[in-house]
Design an enzyme around this catalytic site. Sequence first.
Site, mmCIF file in Angstrom:
data_model
loop_
_atom_site.group_PDB
_atom_site.id
_atom_site.type_symbol
_atom_site.label_atom_id
_atom_site.label_comp_id
_atom_site.label_asym_id
_atom_site.label_seq_id
_atom_site.Cartn_x
_atom_site.Cartn_y
_atom_site.Cartn_z
ATOM 1 N N SER A 1 0.838 -1.195 0.000
ATOM 2 C CA SER A 1 0.000 0.000 0.000
ATOM 3 C C SER A 1 0.870 1.241 0.000
ATOM 4 C CB SER A 1 -0.907 0.025 1.231
ATOM 5 O OG SER A 1 -0.205 0.488 2.373
ATOM 6 N N ASP A 2 0.361 2.317 -0.570
ATOM 7 C CA ASP A 2 0.977 3.597 -0.295
ATOM 8 C C ASP A 2 0.627 3.960 1.145
ATOM 9 O OD1 ASP A 2 2.432 5.935 -0.631
ATOM 10 O OD2 ASP A 2 1.602 6.329 -2.612
ATOM 11 N N TYR A 3 1.354 4.915 1.690
ATOM 12 C CA TYR A 3 1.222 5.203 3.116
ATOM 13 C C TYR A 3 -0.218 5.584 3.481
ATOM 14 C CZ TYR A 3 6.309 5.137 3.908
ATOM 15 O OH TYR A 3 7.624 4.753 4.038
#
Length: 790
Positions: free
Chosen positions: A287-289
């Site tokens: 995932s992106d942050y």
Amino acid sequence: MTTVEPTIRATYTDATAPVDDRVSDLLARMTRDEKLAQLGSTWAFALLEGGRFAPERARPILRHGLGQVTRIAGATSLKAAQVAQAANAIQRFLVTETRLGIPAIVHEEVCSGVMARQATIFPQAIGVASTWAPELNRQLADAVRAQMRAMGSHQGLSPVLDVVRDPRWGRTEETYGEDPYLVSRMGVAFVRGLQGTDLTDGVLATAKHFVGYGASEGGLNWAPAHLPPRLLREVYLYPFEAAVREGGLQSVMAGYHELDGIPCHANQELLADVLRGQWGFTGSVVSDYFAVNDLHSYHHFAPDQQQAATVGLGAGVDVELPATDAYADALARALDAGEVSEARLDEAVARVLRHKVELGLFENPYVDEDAAATTANAERHRTVALEIARRSLVLLKNDDVLPLLAGSGTVALIGPNADDARHLLGDYSFAAHIESLREARKRRGLLGEMMTIPDDLEIDESTDGVPTVRGELAARLGDRLRFAPGCDVLDPSTEGFAEAVAVAAAADVAVLVLGDRSGLTPGATTGESRDRSSLDLPGVQEDLVRAVVATGTPVVAVLVAGRPVGSDFLHETCAAVLMAWLPGETGAQAIAEVLLGEINPSGKLPISYPRGVGQIPVFYGHKVSGGRSHWHGDYVDSPVTPRYVFGHGLGYTSFVIDNAALGSAEVRAGDSVGVDVTVTNTGDRAGEQVVQLYVRDPQATITRPVLELKAFARVAAAPGQRVAVRFELPTGQLGFYDRSMTYAVEPGQIEVYVGFSATDRTHAGTFVIGADEDRPMSKVFTGTVEVRQL
């Protein structure tokens, strides 16, 4: 690295056992809590106290193990040896104090080198793309690999494979530009350099942001992208597909945005059907942050965090970064409720475990702490950074004022970026990004998400001795150089104008170093979440240009910026314009060398340079019905053409194409056609040029772009020297998605052009692809190039 003997005798600790057997054995031994821990992560500073590993603080976080540690280097101010010490301490706890002894993957940001104190700060990606030299990007990534491994890190969150055609977007600087082929060549080279030939000494590359993130509504960060299926496949998915199928990419990061109503972190069609089903991707999706939880809190796509976890894992997001949130209790509840299957959990965990086995973490969890400091910014890595910086500078305009000749008089150096090393660095450099932690501590949040930065975390924003343009020019010009800053990047004050005007009026030439300050905070003008509605210089810099030009002294504008910038006035009245992008720690030296003629500039634009925001999007590969207004052509108040075209870049010598010819008039589908080009340096000094090959398909059953870049070669020649370039152009590279959305190479004519930009080109010839229905056709991503001196 330090080899350890396993304390647990099992198949998964047996280095001689097949990878699949080791993963299966370990997975079968794990409890659900241990499995969930492998899908999660934690910020490094959550495990530290006073810069050192804190076992009691870490114990509740690590009790079941951990998938990833976030930024030991990039989220602290630790020096390289201290980073290695912290990494070893964390791994030692996991190996000796948890039931199964599974080490963690440590990831770092690597957009312009390792985002670490003391690490080499390379030019930002848009500058690297301006070299049109993928081999240099491979060398950059290889240096990053060595530095990361020395500090105990295993996964780098790059390359950025977003195709961008709207420079209002703040993250334009992190990309390789507007063309899918150029982006793919740079991306594949980066993946190969970072991962190396053997992952036991390599670093997992993470291509991002999957997919279409750079095509956002209004150039706004996280905004939706509106991309029809064919455009999505042929332009935006293309670099990712090349990285997977050609480069062996190991990890993909999903984008923050949505496509056609589906957030990318919930898009099973992209993450499972396309990425894995069609391309055969076997690595992990991270995932992106904060983005799994954003399915609920930002997109309102999921009604609660439990559903966000269900949707994210179900769609194909294997690992949650930067810290475990939705993939903790919420995912456990979803599993209990049967909303996501145990089989899908095991599938994601197995991918994480496979990475750890292939990285050699079970055998070599620790690193040599003494070696970290000497590797972090080794001279050989700075040499690569300098070579990239030199070739990244794009001379946009030159009315015979450059190079500045030795002994030719006094030079006025003016502008906010002339004497500030920080302004030479991209948004994911350590100095720029550490500012976001200071802001996060103040605001109790990062990227709009709540988080706590420990009070005992040291935050040091030092640029650690990065040279400035003023310093490099002063070393060469001595007392011939006069300096006045004039103004700040953003501050509205004009108090410094009078001094700057006086210095310029008394000089023989004025060099204005202007542009952006990159970062993620409100004080930055380019970078993540620093989107702009204007491409004029920020603050009062345009007024400073007018004031200096009014003195009558010839003006050279050096643009240190993350996107194409500058008003009509600047580009029309300055005698020369040099685009330096964000050139990193060796950038000041490269700028000084080019200004004084020590180096012949050879950078080429990887993105069309708009005249203003009213033209956006403006790009060379438009359809035949695009790029103009029917029937008058231009806008009422402006030409439709960009200020500087894709591939443009001047030098201090001249090149011509003497000959361009095709090797065949007709080829079968599946074969290649040879394109022979002869280039001559007709100037009086040695130089480099980029030969660019474009094609056009005038007979396709689907409308095609007016030009498509399919190959390029950087050549070097002495005065009067001729160079032969031979391109082998595979027909499998010339296909497109037909009406049934199947990749097809149609029979018919293909026009071939070669030149030095999208407009400075010559017709090399036209060949015909013959029909061959019995021959299977597959997509080819690139051909071969041979360069030889004549």
